[in-house]
Write an enzyme that holds these catalytic residues in place. Structure first.
Site, PDB file in Angstrom:
ATOM      1  N   GLU A 188     -19.617   9.908   7.693  1.00  0.00           N
ATOM      2  CA  GLU A 188     -18.273  10.332   7.310  1.00  0.00           C
ATOM      3  C   GLU A 188     -17.705   9.133   7.591  1.00  0.00           C
ATOM      4  O   GLU A 188     -18.083   8.239   8.031  1.00  0.00           O
ATOM      5  CB  GLU A 188     -17.956  11.372   8.324  1.00  0.00           C
ATOM      6  CG  GLU A 188     -17.698  11.293   9.781  1.00  0.00           C
ATOM      7  CD  GLU A 188     -16.555  10.521   9.951  1.00  0.00           C
ATOM      8  OE1 GLU A 188     -15.482  10.641   9.490  1.00  0.00           O
ATOM      9  OE2 GLU A 188     -16.251   9.305  10.515  1.00  0.00           O
ATOM     10  N   MET A 189     -16.264   9.295   7.053  1.00  0.00           N
ATOM     11  CA  MET A 189     -15.418   7.986   7.005  1.00  0.00           C
ATOM     12  C   MET A 189     -14.160   8.024   7.636  1.00  0.00           C
ATOM     13  O   MET A 189     -13.545   6.862   7.850  1.00  0.00           O
ATOM     14  CB  MET A 189     -15.353   7.690   5.365  1.00  0.00           C
ATOM     15  CG  MET A 189     -14.776   8.457   4.525  1.00  0.00           C
ATOM     16  SD  MET A 189     -14.877   7.910   2.737  1.00  0.00           S
ATOM     17  CE  MET A 189     -13.377   6.615   2.670  1.00  0.00           C
ATOM     18  N   GLU A 190     -13.653   9.027   8.107  1.00  0.00           N
ATOM     19  CA  GLU A 190     -12.110   9.194   8.562  1.00  0.00           C
ATOM     20  C   GLU A 190     -12.322   8.613   9.992  1.00  0.00           C
ATOM     21  O   GLU A 190     -11.661   7.968  10.534  1.00  0.00           O
ATOM     22  CB  GLU A 190     -11.585  10.444   8.485  1.00  0.00           C
ATOM     23  CG  GLU A 190     -11.168  10.966   7.064  1.00  0.00           C
ATOM     24  CD  GLU A 190     -12.419  11.226   6.054  1.00  0.00           C
ATOM     25  OE1 GLU A 190     -13.621  11.592   6.697  1.00  0.00           O
ATOM     26  OE2 GLU A 190     -12.046  11.487   5.040  1.00  0.00           O
TER      27      GLU A 190
ATOM     28  N   SER B 212     -20.546  19.094   5.094  1.00  0.00           N
ATOM     29  CA  SER B 212     -20.332  19.839   3.885  1.00  0.00           C
ATOM     30  C   SER B 212     -21.262  19.771   2.677  1.00  0.00           C
ATOM     31  O   SER B 212     -21.765  20.481   2.158  1.00  0.00           O
ATOM     32  CB  SER B 212     -18.880  19.956   3.527  1.00  0.00           C
ATOM     33  OG  SER B 212     -18.595  18.859   2.953  1.00  0.00           O
ATOM     34  N   ASP B 213     -21.645  18.628   2.662  1.00  0.00           N
ATOM     35  CA  ASP B 213     -22.621  18.009   1.346  1.00  0.00           C
ATOM     36  C   ASP B 213     -23.628  17.334   2.050  1.00  0.00           C
ATOM     37  O   ASP B 213     -23.687  16.575   3.091  1.00  0.00           O
ATOM     38  CB  ASP B 213     -21.847  17.221   0.617  1.00  0.00           C
ATOM     39  CG  ASP B 213     -20.535  17.923   0.122  1.00  0.00           C
ATOM     40  OD1 ASP B 213     -19.918  18.864   0.544  1.00  0.00           O
ATOM     41  OD2 ASP B 213     -19.812  17.197  -0.799  1.00  0.00           O
TER      42      ASP B 213
END
Length: 84
Positions: A27-29, A51-52
């Protein structure tokens, strides 16, 4: 969970190495959130959902995302408030 600002990085060897170490998702946030908190002397918390699938492209539908994310948020909020 691996947090980086290179979520869409096209370097399969990086993902191979992460998988060998037991990393299940990217993830990136949160990477930015934690960096700002550290720089400002604050604290941060990220509640993450998947989610993916990065490798297969498998993804939740919009309805599944809404239902699953709402459930995840409720679980996280309940856990956070349990110690208050």
């Amino acid at each position: 969970m691996f947090s980086s600002d290179h979520f869409y990085l096209d370097r399969p060897a990086v993902f191979d190495a992460l998988e060998r170490r037991g990393t299940l998702a990217v993830e990136m946030e949160a990477a930015g959130l934690y960096a700002v908190a550290a720089a400002e002397g604050g604290e941060a918390l990220a509640v993450l959902t998947a989610s993916d699938h990065l490798r297969t492209g498998e993804a939740l539908s919009a309805e599944e995302r809404e239902t699953c994310f709402d459930r995840a948020l409720r679980i996280a909020a309940t856990a956070l408030l349990a110690d208050v």
